[in-house]
Design a protein around this motif. Structure first.
Motif, PDB file in Angstrom:
ATOM      1  N   LYS A  91       0.867  -1.174   0.000  1.00 14.76           N
ATOM      2  CA  LYS A  91       0.000   0.000   0.000  1.00 14.76           C
ATOM      3  C   LYS A  91       0.908   1.229   0.000  1.00 14.76           C
ATOM      4  O   LYS A  91       1.759   1.369   0.892  1.00 14.76           O
ATOM      5  CB  LYS A  91      -0.891  -0.034   1.251  1.00 14.76           C
ATOM      6  CG  LYS A  91      -1.954   1.018   1.299  1.00 14.76           C
ATOM      7  CD  LYS A  91      -2.853   0.773   2.521  1.00 14.76           C
ATOM      8  CE  LYS A  91      -3.915   1.804   2.643  1.00 14.76           C
ATOM      9  NZ  LYS A  91      -4.738   1.583   3.841  1.00 14.76           N
ATOM     10  N   LYS A  92       0.758   2.073  -1.001  1.00 12.37           N
ATOM     11  CA  LYS A  92       1.626   3.233  -1.163  1.00 12.37           C
ATOM     12  C   LYS A  92       1.658   4.089   0.116  1.00 12.37           C
ATOM     13  O   LYS A  92       0.624   4.424   0.674  1.00 12.37           O
ATOM     14  CB  LYS A  92       1.173   4.082  -2.343  1.00 12.37           C
ATOM     15  CG  LYS A  92       2.115   5.217  -2.652  1.00 12.37           C
ATOM     16  CD  LYS A  92       1.702   5.973  -3.891  1.00 12.37           C
ATOM     17  CE  LYS A  92       2.660   7.128  -4.057  1.00 12.37           C
ATOM     18  NZ  LYS A  92       3.049   7.376  -5.397  1.00 12.37           N
ATOM     19  N   GLY A  93       2.874   4.381   0.571  1.00 13.50           N
ATOM     20  CA  GLY A  93       3.047   5.224   1.748  1.00 13.50           C
ATOM     21  C   GLY A  93       3.020   4.468   3.066  1.00 13.50           C
ATOM     22  O   GLY A  93       3.105   5.082   4.125  1.00 13.50           O
ATOM     23  N   TYR A  94       2.900   3.143   3.007  1.00 17.40           N
ATOM     24  CA  TYR A  94       2.835   2.334   4.226  1.00 17.40           C
ATOM     25  C   TYR A  94       3.735   1.103   4.125  1.00 17.40           C
ATOM     26  O   TYR A  94       4.011   0.617   3.040  1.00 17.40           O
ATOM     27  CB  TYR A  94       1.396   1.856   4.496  1.00 17.40           C
ATOM     28  CG  TYR A  94       0.474   2.980   4.855  1.00 17.40           C
ATOM     29  CD1 TYR A  94       0.345   3.406   6.172  1.00 17.40           C
ATOM     30  CD2 TYR A  94      -0.261   3.633   3.874  1.00 17.40           C
ATOM     31  CE1 TYR A  94      -0.493   4.459   6.499  1.00 17.40           C
ATOM     32  CE2 TYR A  94      -1.107   4.692   4.188  1.00 17.40           C
ATOM     33  CZ  TYR A  94      -1.214   5.096   5.513  1.00 17.40           C
ATOM     34  OH  TYR A  94      -2.032   6.130   5.825  1.00 17.40           O
ATOM     35  N   ASP A  95       4.152   0.611   5.276  1.00 17.37           N
ATOM     36  CA  ASP A  95       4.836  -0.676   5.381  1.00 17.37           C
ATOM     37  C   ASP A  95       3.819  -1.694   5.889  1.00 17.37           C
ATOM     38  O   ASP A  95       2.853  -1.330   6.567  1.00 17.37           O
ATOM     39  CB  ASP A  95       5.984  -0.613   6.398  1.00 17.37           C
ATOM     40  CG  ASP A  95       7.248   0.016   5.841  1.00 17.37           C
ATOM     41  OD1 ASP A  95       7.292   0.350   4.642  1.00 17.37           O
ATOM     42  OD2 ASP A  95       8.204   0.184   6.629  1.00 17.37           O
ATOM     43  N   ARG A  96       4.082  -2.937   5.591  1.00 19.22           N
ATOM     44  CA  ARG A  96       3.273  -4.032   6.138  1.00 19.22           C
ATOM     45  C   ARG A  96       4.033  -4.565   7.350  1.00 19.22           C
ATOM     46  O   ARG A  96       5.086  -5.165   7.227  1.00 19.22           O
ATOM     47  CB  ARG A  96       3.085  -5.129   5.092  1.00 19.22           C
ATOM     48  CG  ARG A  96       2.308  -4.674   3.872  1.00 19.22           C
ATOM     49  CD  ARG A  96       2.369  -5.667   2.747  1.00 19.22           C
ATOM     50  NE  ARG A  96       3.760  -5.776   2.271  1.00 19.22           N
ATOM     51  CZ  ARG A  96       4.176  -6.674   1.401  1.00 19.22           C
ATOM     52  NH1 ARG A  96       3.334  -7.559   0.907  1.00 19.22           N
ATOM     53  NH2 ARG A  96       5.430  -6.713   1.010  1.00 19.22           N
ATOM     54  N   ASP A  97       3.489  -4.314   8.523  1.00 20.44           N
ATOM     55  CA  ASP A  97       4.118  -4.741   9.776  1.00 20.44           C
ATOM     56  C   ASP A  97       3.496  -6.059  10.197  1.00 20.44           C
ATOM     57  O   ASP A  97       2.279  -6.225  10.125  1.00 20.44           O
ATOM     58  CB  ASP A  97       3.889  -3.673  10.851  1.00 20.44           C
ATOM     59  CG  ASP A  97       4.576  -3.997  12.158  1.00 20.44           C
ATOM     60  OD1 ASP A  97       5.750  -4.418  12.120  1.00 20.44           O
ATOM     61  OD2 ASP A  97       3.951  -3.831  13.224  1.00 20.44           O
ATOM     62  N   GLU A  98       4.340  -6.997  10.625  1.00 19.51           N
ATOM     63  CA  GLU A  98       3.806  -8.291  11.044  1.00 19.51           C
ATOM     64  C   GLU A  98       4.111  -8.568  12.518  1.00 19.51           C
ATOM     65  O   GLU A  98       5.139  -8.182  13.028  1.00 19.51           O
ATOM     66  CB  GLU A  98       4.351  -9.425  10.168  1.00 19.51           C
ATOM     67  CG  GLU A  98       5.811  -9.743  10.355  1.00 19.51           C
ATOM     68  CD  GLU A  98       6.735  -9.173   9.294  1.00 19.51           C
ATOM     69  OE1 GLU A  98       7.808  -9.761   9.096  1.00 19.51           O
ATOM     70  OE2 GLU A  98       6.410  -8.150   8.671  1.00 19.51           O
ATOM     71  N   TRP A  99       3.155  -9.202  13.166  1.00 19.69           N
ATOM     72  CA  TRP A  99       3.356  -9.711  14.522  1.00 19.69           C
ATOM     73  C   TRP A  99       2.762 -11.099  14.589  1.00 19.69           C
ATOM     74  O   TRP A  99       1.609 -11.265  14.198  1.00 19.69           O
ATOM     75  CB  TRP A  99       2.718  -8.834  15.596  1.00 19.69           C
ATOM     76  CG  TRP A  99       3.030  -9.417  16.950  1.00 19.69           C
ATOM     77  CD1 TRP A  99       2.241 -10.270  17.666  1.00 19.69           C
ATOM     78  CD2 TRP A  99       4.231  -9.267  17.684  1.00 19.69           C
ATOM     79  NE1 TRP A  99       2.865 -10.652  18.814  1.00 19.69           N
ATOM     80  CE2 TRP A  99       4.113 -10.045  18.852  1.00 19.69           C
ATOM     81  CE3 TRP A  99       5.420  -8.574  17.487  1.00 19.69           C
ATOM     82  CZ2 TRP A  99       5.112 -10.125  19.798  1.00 19.69           C
ATOM     83  CZ3 TRP A  99       6.408  -8.650  18.442  1.00 19.69           C
ATOM     84  CH2 TRP A  99       6.250  -9.421  19.584  1.00 19.69           C
ATOM     85  N   PRO A 100       3.518 -12.057  15.052  1.00 15.42           N
ATOM     86  CA  PRO A 100       4.897 -11.993  15.506  1.00 15.42           C
ATOM     87  C   PRO A 100       5.846 -11.606  14.367  1.00 15.42           C
ATOM     88  O   PRO A 100       5.587 -11.893  13.201  1.00 15.42           O
ATOM     89  CB  PRO A 100       5.200 -13.408  15.988  1.00 15.42           C
ATOM     90  CG  PRO A 100       3.867 -14.043  16.244  1.00 15.42           C
ATOM     91  CD  PRO A 100       2.937 -13.383  15.273  1.00 15.42           C
ATOM     92  N   MET A 101       6.926 -10.951  14.753  1.00 17.77           N
ATOM     93  CA  MET A 101       7.914 -10.484  13.793  1.00 17.77           C
ATOM     94  C   MET A 101       8.531 -11.670  13.051  1.00 17.77           C
ATOM     95  O   MET A 101       8.538 -12.794  13.548  1.00 17.77           O
ATOM     96  CB  MET A 101       9.040  -9.707  14.502  1.00 17.77           C
ATOM     97  CG  MET A 101       8.566  -8.473  15.218  1.00 17.77           C
ATOM     98  SD  MET A 101       9.905  -7.648  16.105  1.00 17.77           S
ATOM     99  CE  MET A 101      10.363  -8.899  17.294  1.00 17.77           C
ATOM    100  N   ALA A 102       9.093 -11.374  11.892  1.00 20.17           N
ATOM    101  CA  ALA A 102       9.714 -12.417  11.075  1.00 20.17           C
ATOM    102  C   ALA A 102      10.862 -13.098  11.806  1.00 20.17           C
ATOM    103  O   ALA A 102      11.107 -14.281  11.603  1.00 20.17           O
ATOM    104  CB  ALA A 102      10.203 -11.821   9.754  1.00 20.17           C
ATOM    105  N   MET A 103      11.551 -12.383  12.671  1.00 24.25           N
ATOM    106  CA  MET A 103      12.688 -12.976  13.388  1.00 24.25           C
ATOM    107  C   MET A 103      12.254 -13.870  14.549  1.00 24.25           C
ATOM    108  O   MET A 103      13.088 -14.451  15.229  1.00 24.25           O
ATOM    109  CB  MET A 103      13.634 -11.897  13.902  1.00 24.25           C
ATOM    110  CG  MET A 103      13.053 -11.062  15.033  1.00 24.25           C
ATOM    111  SD  MET A 103      14.256 -10.007  15.862  1.00 24.25           S
ATOM    112  CE  MET A 103      15.047 -11.168  16.929  1.00 24.25           C
ATOM    113  N   CYS A 104      10.954 -13.997  14.750  1.00 20.07           N
ATOM    114  CA  CYS A 104      10.429 -14.842  15.826  1.00 20.07           C
ATOM    115  C   CYS A 104      10.070 -16.224  15.293  1.00 20.07           C
ATOM    116  O   CYS A 104       9.495 -16.349  14.209  1.00 20.07           O
ATOM    117  CB  CYS A 104       9.170 -14.223  16.430  1.00 20.07           C
ATOM    118  SG  CYS A 104       9.378 -12.564  17.082  1.00 20.07           S
TER     119      CYS A 104
END
Length: 146
Positions: A91-104
């Motif tokens: 989505k333009k102007g946004y990041d896709r944040d994930e929880w749990p994080m990828a490093m988890c």
């Protein structure tokens, strides 16, 4: 000249003391060596005032049933990120944040995704990475919010 050096030294000591106090108050210090006990959980005080969108997202995801614990698993982070973001359009102007994080270890397919501003997302990611860099894979981390 000697008095000038003394004053400069005192100012430096005062600034270092202030910095140490502020860092500790903001919850940015963690023990540098995790316990050998795998059932022990490291508590990380997340600065919700600095990264409010990320904090709200994590808290929302946990309320909706996602794990409150992140078990560090850096080697699978890229695979987890691909799995968690699969089918979620950019989505333009946004990041896709994930929880749990990828490093988890708990991250990957089925992670909760939220669109948030890049500065909040990337700042939070950098902050978390810096806080956890001394901890080995397998360390369990609980995020605590002020």
């Amino acid at each position: 000249m000697k008095a000038k050096k003394s004053i400069i030294s005192l100012i430096i000591i005062a600034l270092l003391s202030l910095a140490a106090y502020l860092l500790e108050e903001n919850g940015q210090w963690l023990p540098q060596t995790p316990s050998a006990n795998p059932s022990e959980v490291v508590k990380l005080k997340f600065p919700a005032d600095r990264y409010p969108e990320t904090a709200k997202h994590i808290q929302k995801a946990i309320r909706k049933g996602e794990s409150a614990i992140c078990t560090i698993n850096r080697k699978d982070a890229e695979e987890n990120r691909k799995a968690s973001l699969k089918g979620v359009p950019t989505k333009k102007g946004y990041d896709r944040d994930e929880w749990p994080m990828a490093m988890c270890e708990e991250g990957g397919a089925g992670a909760h995704i939220e669109y948030i501003t890049p500065s909040d997302n990337r700042g939070a990611g950098s902050w978390v990475g810096n806080q956890l860099e001394a901890f080995a894979d397998g360390t369990r981390v609980e995020f605590i919010f002020k």
